[in-house]
Design a protein around this motif. Sequence first.
Motif, mmCIF file in Angstrom:
data_model
loop_
_atom_site.group_PDB
_atom_site.id
_atom_site.type_symbol
_atom_site.label_atom_id
_atom_site.label_comp_id
_atom_site.label_asym_id
_atom_site.label_seq_id
_atom_site.Cartn_x
_atom_site.Cartn_y
_atom_site.Cartn_z
ATOM 1 N N LYS A 126 0.844 -1.200 0.000
ATOM 2 C CA LYS A 126 0.000 0.000 0.000
ATOM 3 C C LYS A 126 0.873 1.241 0.000
ATOM 4 O O LYS A 126 1.994 1.233 0.502
ATOM 5 N N PHE A 127 0.337 2.301 -0.571
ATOM 6 C CA PHE A 127 1.085 3.561 -0.641
ATOM 7 C C PHE A 127 1.481 4.042 0.748
ATOM 8 O O PHE A 127 2.597 4.527 0.954
ATOM 9 N N GLU A 128 0.591 3.897 1.703
ATOM 10 C CA GLU A 128 0.857 4.355 3.058
ATOM 11 C C GLU A 128 1.994 3.572 3.715
ATOM 12 O O GLU A 128 2.692 4.079 4.598
ATOM 13 N N ASP A 129 2.187 2.324 3.285
ATOM 14 C CA ASP A 129 3.189 1.467 3.909
ATOM 15 C C ASP A 129 4.559 1.554 3.233
ATOM 16 O O ASP A 129 5.531 1.003 3.749
ATOM 17 N N MET A 130 4.632 2.213 2.067
ATOM 18 C CA MET A 130 5.901 2.258 1.324
ATOM 19 C C MET A 130 6.854 3.286 1.931
ATOM 20 O O MET A 130 6.456 4.356 2.347
ATOM 21 N N THR A 131 8.123 2.917 1.919
ATOM 22 C CA THR A 131 9.167 3.850 2.356
ATOM 23 C C THR A 131 9.920 4.333 1.122
ATOM 24 O O THR A 131 9.759 3.786 0.019
ATOM 25 N N MET A 132 10.749 5.344 1.274
ATOM 26 C CA MET A 132 11.525 5.867 0.150
ATOM 27 C C MET A 132 12.486 4.796 -0.386
ATOM 28 O O MET A 132 12.744 4.727 -1.579
ATOM 29 N N GLU A 133 12.996 3.952 0.491
ATOM 30 C CA GLU A 133 13.880 2.878 0.062
ATOM 31 C C GLU A 133 13.125 1.867 -0.808
ATOM 32 O O GLU A 133 13.647 1.373 -1.800
ATOM 33 N N MET A 134 11.879 1.582 -0.423
ATOM 34 C CA MET A 134 11.064 0.662 -1.216
ATOM 35 C C MET A 134 10.778 1.245 -2.593
ATOM 36 O O MET A 134 10.832 0.532 -3.595
ATOM 37 N N VAL A 135 10.503 2.534 -2.644
ATOM 38 C CA VAL A 135 10.251 3.195 -3.931
ATOM 39 C C VAL A 135 11.500 3.103 -4.796
ATOM 40 O O VAL A 135 11.430 2.808 -5.996
ATOM 41 N N ARG A 136 12.661 3.358 -4.203
ATOM 42 C CA ARG A 136 13.909 3.296 -4.957
ATOM 43 C C ARG A 136 14.160 1.882 -5.476
ATOM 44 O O ARG A 136 14.600 1.686 -6.603
ATOM 45 N N ASP A 137 13.864 0.880 -4.665
ATOM 46 C CA ASP A 137 14.090 -0.504 -5.085
ATOM 47 C C ASP A 137 13.089 -0.957 -6.143
ATOM 48 O O ASP A 137 13.445 -1.670 -7.079
ATOM 49 N N LEU A 138 11.841 -0.548 -5.982
ATOM 50 C CA LEU A 138 10.795 -0.983 -6.917
ATOM 51 C C LEU A 138 10.808 -0.203 -8.232
ATOM 52 O O LEU A 138 10.507 -0.758 -9.292
ATOM 53 N N PHE A 139 11.128 1.096 -8.171
ATOM 54 C CA PHE A 139 11.116 1.954 -9.359
ATOM 55 C C PHE A 139 12.454 2.698 -9.474
ATOM 56 O O PHE A 139 12.513 3.910 -9.261
ATOM 57 N N PRO A 140 13.522 2.015 -9.820
ATOM 58 C CA PRO A 140 14.831 2.671 -9.830
ATOM 59 C C PRO A 140 14.939 3.782 -10.873
ATOM 60 O O PRO A 140 15.659 4.759 -10.656
ATOM 61 N N GLU A 141 14.240 3.676 -11.968
ATOM 62 C CA GLU A 141 14.331 4.711 -13.006
ATOM 63 C C GLU A 141 13.592 5.993 -12.611
ATOM 64 O O GLU A 141 13.860 7.061 -13.146
ATOM 65 N N GLN A 142 12.644 5.916 -11.692
ATOM 66 C CA GLN A 142 11.884 7.088 -11.292
ATOM 67 C C GLN A 142 12.304 7.634 -9.923
ATOM 68 O O GLN A 142 11.968 8.763 -9.589
ATOM 69 N N ALA A 143 13.030 6.864 -9.167
ATOM 70 C CA ALA A 143 13.383 7.276 -7.809
ATOM 71 C C ALA A 143 14.491 8.331 -7.835
ATOM 72 O O ALA A 143 15.309 8.387 -8.762
ATOM 73 N N LEU A 144 14.500 9.189 -6.837
ATOM 74 C CA LEU A 144 15.548 10.192 -6.697
ATOM 75 C C LEU A 144 16.826 9.512 -6.212
ATOM 76 O O LEU A 144 16.784 8.641 -5.331
ATOM 77 N N ASP A 145 17.945 9.915 -6.790
ATOM 78 C CA ASP A 145 19.230 9.377 -6.364
ATOM 79 C C ASP A 145 20.131 10.559 -6.019
ATOM 80 O O ASP A 145 20.813 11.107 -6.879
ATOM 81 N N PRO A 146 20.142 10.992 -4.751
ATOM 82 C CA PRO A 146 20.900 12.181 -4.387
ATOM 83 C C PRO A 146 22.414 11.988 -4.472
ATOM 84 O O PRO A 146 23.154 12.961 -4.542
ATOM 85 N N VAL A 147 22.901 10.770 -4.531
ATOM 86 C CA VAL A 147 24.344 10.539 -4.602
ATOM 87 C C VAL A 147 24.832 10.610 -6.048
ATOM 88 O O VAL A 147 25.751 11.359 -6.379
ATOM 89 N N LYS A 148 24.217 9.810 -6.924
ATOM 90 C CA LYS A 148 24.666 9.752 -8.315
ATOM 91 C C LYS A 148 24.098 10.878 -9.165
ATOM 92 O O LYS A 148 24.729 11.318 -10.120
ATOM 93 N N ASN A 149 22.903 11.334 -8.853
ATOM 94 C CA ASN A 149 22.253 12.357 -9.672
ATOM 95 C C ASN A 149 21.511 13.327 -8.761
ATOM 96 O O ASN A 149 20.291 13.287 -8.664
#
Length: 172
Positions: A126-149
């Motif tokens: 569920k959207f309420e249960d997702m963390t930023m890490e989960m978003v990065r893992d599930l959608f790597p092309e759309q997630a923010l990457d403050p280190v590389k980009n």
Amino acid sequence: MAKRFTAITVPWKELEKKVPPDQRVKFLAFKAKADSYFRRVQANPPELPKIDWEKYSKIVSNQAMVEKFKKEYEGYKVPYPEDKLSATIDEQWKSLEPEIIVFCANLDKEIEMARKELDTMKKLPKFEDMTMEMVRDLFPEQALDPVKNPTFWPHDAESQLDYVPDKPKPNK
């Protein structure tokens, strides 16, 4: 003479299945109007009523007038328009059927792809249960990457330092 319709030939149940929910009221109004027309046609006899001309010839003194009315009444035929378009419509339908089959096959493929995508979306937490890490893992092309980009808020292309607007095309 044209044939008289004695039964409803429209498959209303099949047609009703294909009507979208927001158009259901209009469909039911159309069906009611069609049924009322059919009932009005069925209320009338298929042939003109029979007249007892012998009775009239005994009552009316002018026999020539009775014979004239009899001849005109029996000679009257209701004019029905000649069907000139059914053959053309059948030919058009036969030429369109392969296109319709291809179109339906393409739609079925799109529906299947959409179902697969929905299934994958249903498997996500569920959207309420997702963390930023989960978003990065599930959608790597759309997630923010403050280190590389690293990007500036609101993290769109126009807000970044290296943004170059497209040059307007010259008018010809």
